[in-house]
Design a protein around this motif. Structure first.
Motif, PDB file in Angstrom:
ATOM      1  N   THR A 140     -10.199  83.993 -35.525  1.00  0.00           N
ATOM      2  CA  THR A 140     -10.928  82.837 -34.989  1.00  0.00           C
ATOM      3  C   THR A 140     -10.886  81.648 -35.945  1.00  0.00           C
ATOM      4  O   THR A 140     -11.558  80.650 -35.711  1.00  0.00           O
ATOM      5  CB  THR A 140     -12.401  83.203 -34.709  1.00  0.00           C
ATOM      6  N   TYR A 170      -9.867  85.371 -28.042  1.00  0.00           N
ATOM      7  CA  TYR A 170     -11.265  85.178 -28.416  1.00  0.00           C
ATOM      8  C   TYR A 170     -12.162  86.179 -27.700  1.00  0.00           C
ATOM      9  O   TYR A 170     -13.069  86.773 -28.304  1.00  0.00           O
ATOM     10  CB  TYR A 170     -11.706  83.749 -28.085  1.00  0.00           C
ATOM     11  N   GLU A 171     -11.923  86.395 -26.416  1.00  0.00           N
ATOM     12  CA  GLU A 171     -12.747  87.329 -25.634  1.00  0.00           C
ATOM     13  C   GLU A 171     -12.612  88.750 -26.169  1.00  0.00           C
ATOM     14  O   GLU A 171     -13.601  89.496 -26.245  1.00  0.00           O
ATOM     15  CB  GLU A 171     -12.357  87.276 -24.158  1.00  0.00           C
ATOM     16  N   GLN A 188     -14.583  88.978 -29.441  1.00  0.00           N
ATOM     17  CA  GLN A 188     -16.027  89.014 -29.201  1.00  0.00           C
ATOM     18  C   GLN A 188     -16.469  90.388 -28.722  1.00  0.00           C
ATOM     19  O   GLN A 188     -17.455  90.953 -29.214  1.00  0.00           O
ATOM     20  CB  GLN A 188     -16.413  87.954 -28.162  1.00  0.00           C
ATOM     21  N   HIS A 190     -16.111  92.914 -31.659  1.00  0.00           N
ATOM     22  CA  HIS A 190     -17.024  92.717 -32.775  1.00  0.00           C
ATOM     23  C   HIS A 190     -18.463  93.074 -32.425  1.00  0.00           C
ATOM     24  O   HIS A 190     -19.244  93.439 -33.309  1.00  0.00           O
ATOM     25  CB  HIS A 190     -16.940  91.271 -33.265  1.00  0.00           C
ATOM     26  N   ASN A 191     -18.820  92.989 -31.164  1.00  0.00           N
ATOM     27  CA  ASN A 191     -20.178  93.364 -30.771  1.00  0.00           C
ATOM     28  C   ASN A 191     -20.456  94.848 -30.978  1.00  0.00           C
ATOM     29  O   ASN A 191     -21.615  95.281 -30.951  1.00  0.00           O
ATOM     30  CB  ASN A 191     -20.451  92.963 -29.320  1.00  0.00           C
ATOM     31  N   ASN A 230     -23.014  85.035 -29.261  1.00  0.00           N
ATOM     32  CA  ASN A 230     -22.055  84.179 -29.966  1.00  0.00           C
ATOM     33  C   ASN A 230     -21.602  84.848 -31.266  1.00  0.00           C
ATOM     34  O   ASN A 230     -21.733  84.271 -32.351  1.00  0.00           O
ATOM     35  CB  ASN A 230     -22.686  82.817 -30.278  1.00  0.00           C
ATOM     36  N   SER A 261     -19.895  86.081 -34.452  1.00  0.00           N
ATOM     37  CA  SER A 261     -18.876  85.701 -35.428  1.00  0.00           C
ATOM     38  C   SER A 261     -19.198  86.461 -36.702  1.00  0.00           C
ATOM     39  O   SER A 261     -20.335  86.914 -36.893  1.00  0.00           O
ATOM     40  CB  SER A 261     -18.876  84.193 -35.696  1.00  0.00           C
TER      41      SER A 261
END
Length: 461
Positions: free
Chosen positions: A134, A220-221, A224, A227-228, A383, A385
């Protein structure tokens, strides 16, 4: 004797003072680096359980290029590139971005290109893709710093842009439900070669290896969703304790999902390096993504994983002084290692000058803009990161422990958290004693807290 100790403290952390081989050192004097100076640790007799230093590992003295070529000549779990590649095939080399220059990619990228040319692969059939994840795109000067000027002038260098949907190709879905999209510039090539450096990583277990695909060149999706997994299921449940440094077992769902996703790209080959404190390459591995990467991880663990017999109610950890303690964001490595050895509800003192402040706007946002953990977690889940996670983990750790930082940062920035800011180690020790009812605390010392990982040995952690 004092001169010997002072000289020893200046030696590379991979060469231990005295005869200790376990990485645990007991000394009469104890020092912790802070910025460009150091503090003396003043504790009563018998209160220091151990001072942890990395283990001495005998490695052959070779140049960086010699290490790299030896690895390419002796791949692990894979044929050599000369046996794998055919003239006319296309190859994508995935390389680090400018945040990973400590790995010396300008040494190993030309070596990989030279090997490809030797196999009959033309420069025109090679693409170099920066694993930006990212992060922002690179400048020309940064590209040259990564791949060398000669390679930059010969071969196309492309920055991965995770939000550019037109450049993504679906590779599949993991068993955890992560829909995996990777950069088409890599996926459309006959071969993907991963490069990178291996260190402990507080989420994936270790850096390098599959991380150069996810988040390296993922959408990006995908990033995300993956990483969650660092958070427990269900709002309000916070971080997953199994998602941590050195853990590549199935219990670390973050790593398991990462490796499964990376294998969907079918990478052909990997070259990873391990560096010392002075950022010199001390070992390189090559071959199969999983097997070769794990070989490098085992070396990192042999050097920086130090067995301890107990958790202690107090941990005092230095980020290692300048430049390792340049900002708050980088200090997450030290916090993660301190958490590995502190007792439940215990006290952590971290020395980190943070002369450049937070180091990440997302980290600052998590620390400064919310006055409760529910609001922080809601924002993080929506969100995610790495910067936001760093801020969240610091705030969460201060909810579970007495977290004291010796830092030049403004205490007012942490007013909405339970993080205590002090300016000296003596002040921090006095506060730790006060927070614990005036009682002395038995301590573990981590002078190289950003690197040394305590590993509970022979006890149930």
């Amino acid at each position: 004797e004092l001169a010997r100790r002072q000289n020893c403290r200046e030696q590379d952390r991979r060469h231990i003072c005295g005869t200790a081989q376990t990485g645990i050192r007991l000394m009469a004097q104890h020092y912790m680096k802070y910025g460009d100076r150091e503090f003396s640790v003043e504790l009563g007799n018998g209160l220091i359980a151990a001072e942890l230093h990395s283990n001495a590992v005998a490695l052959p003295a070779k140049s960086a290029l010699e290490h790299i070529n030896e690895a390419l000549d002796n791949p692990i779990g894979s044929p050599r590139l000369e046996e794998m590649l055919k003239p006319g095939q296309t190859v994508c080399i995935v390389v680090p971005d400018s945040t990973r220059l400590w790995q010396s990619p300008n040494v190993y990228v030309p070596a990989v290109v030279a090997r490809l040319n030797k196999c009959g692969i033309r420069d025109a059939d090679i693409r170099i893709l920066t694993a930006t994840g990212t992060h922002r795109p690179m400048t020309r000067e940064e590209h040259i710093a990564i791949v060398s000027e000669d390679i930059y002038n010969r071969i196309q260098v492309i920055d991965h842009k995770c939000r550019d949907a037109a450049d993504m190709v679906k590779a599949g879905v993991t068993s955890n439900g992560t829909e995996v999209w990777f950069n088409r510039f890599a996926m459309e090539c006959d071969h993907i070669i991963l490069t990178g450096g291996v260190v402990y990583h507080f989420l994936a277990g270790y850096g390098g290896g599959p991380k150069y695909l996810l988040p390296g060149i993922a959408s990006y999706e995908t990033i995300q969703r993956h990483h969650n997994l660092a958070l427990n299921k269900g709002f309000g449940s916070g971080t997953n304790a199994a998602v941590r440094s050195a853990n590549m077992e199935t219990s670390n769902i973050f790593h398991a999902d990462l490796e499964e996703a990376a294998l969907l790209a079918k990478p052909s080959f990997l070259l990873n390096v391990v560096v010392d404190d002075n950022y010199n390459i001390i070992k390189a591995v090559a071959g199969d993504m999983v097997q070769a990467h794990r070989e490098a991880c085992a070396l990192v663990d042999a050097i920086d994983g130090v067995n301890v017999a107990e958790r202690t109610p107090l941990v005092i950890a230095s980020a290692g002084g300048a430049p390792k303690d340049i900002n708050f964001y980088q200090t997450i490595k030290t916090l993660a290692n301190a958490l590995a050895v502190v007792s439940e509800g215990g006290t952590i003192i971290i020395l980190s000058a943070c002369t450049e402040g937070f180091g990440s706007p997302d980290t600052q946002h998590q620390i400064c803009d919310f006055d409760n953990m529910d609001a922080r977690e809601k924002d993080l889940r929506e969100n995610f990161s790495i910067g936001s996670y760093v801020g969240f983990l610091f705030a969460e750790s201060a909810e579970k422990h007495n977290l004291i930082m010796v830092s030049s940062m403004n205490a007012a920035d942490f007013a909405k958290t339970k993080i205590h800011i002090t300016t000296t180690l003596d002040e921090a020790l006095a506060l730790a004693k006060k927070l614990n009812g005036g009682n002395d605390l038995r301590a573990t010392l981590l002078p190289h807290g950003a690197n040394t990982l305590p590993k509970l040995h022979g006890v149930n952690d």
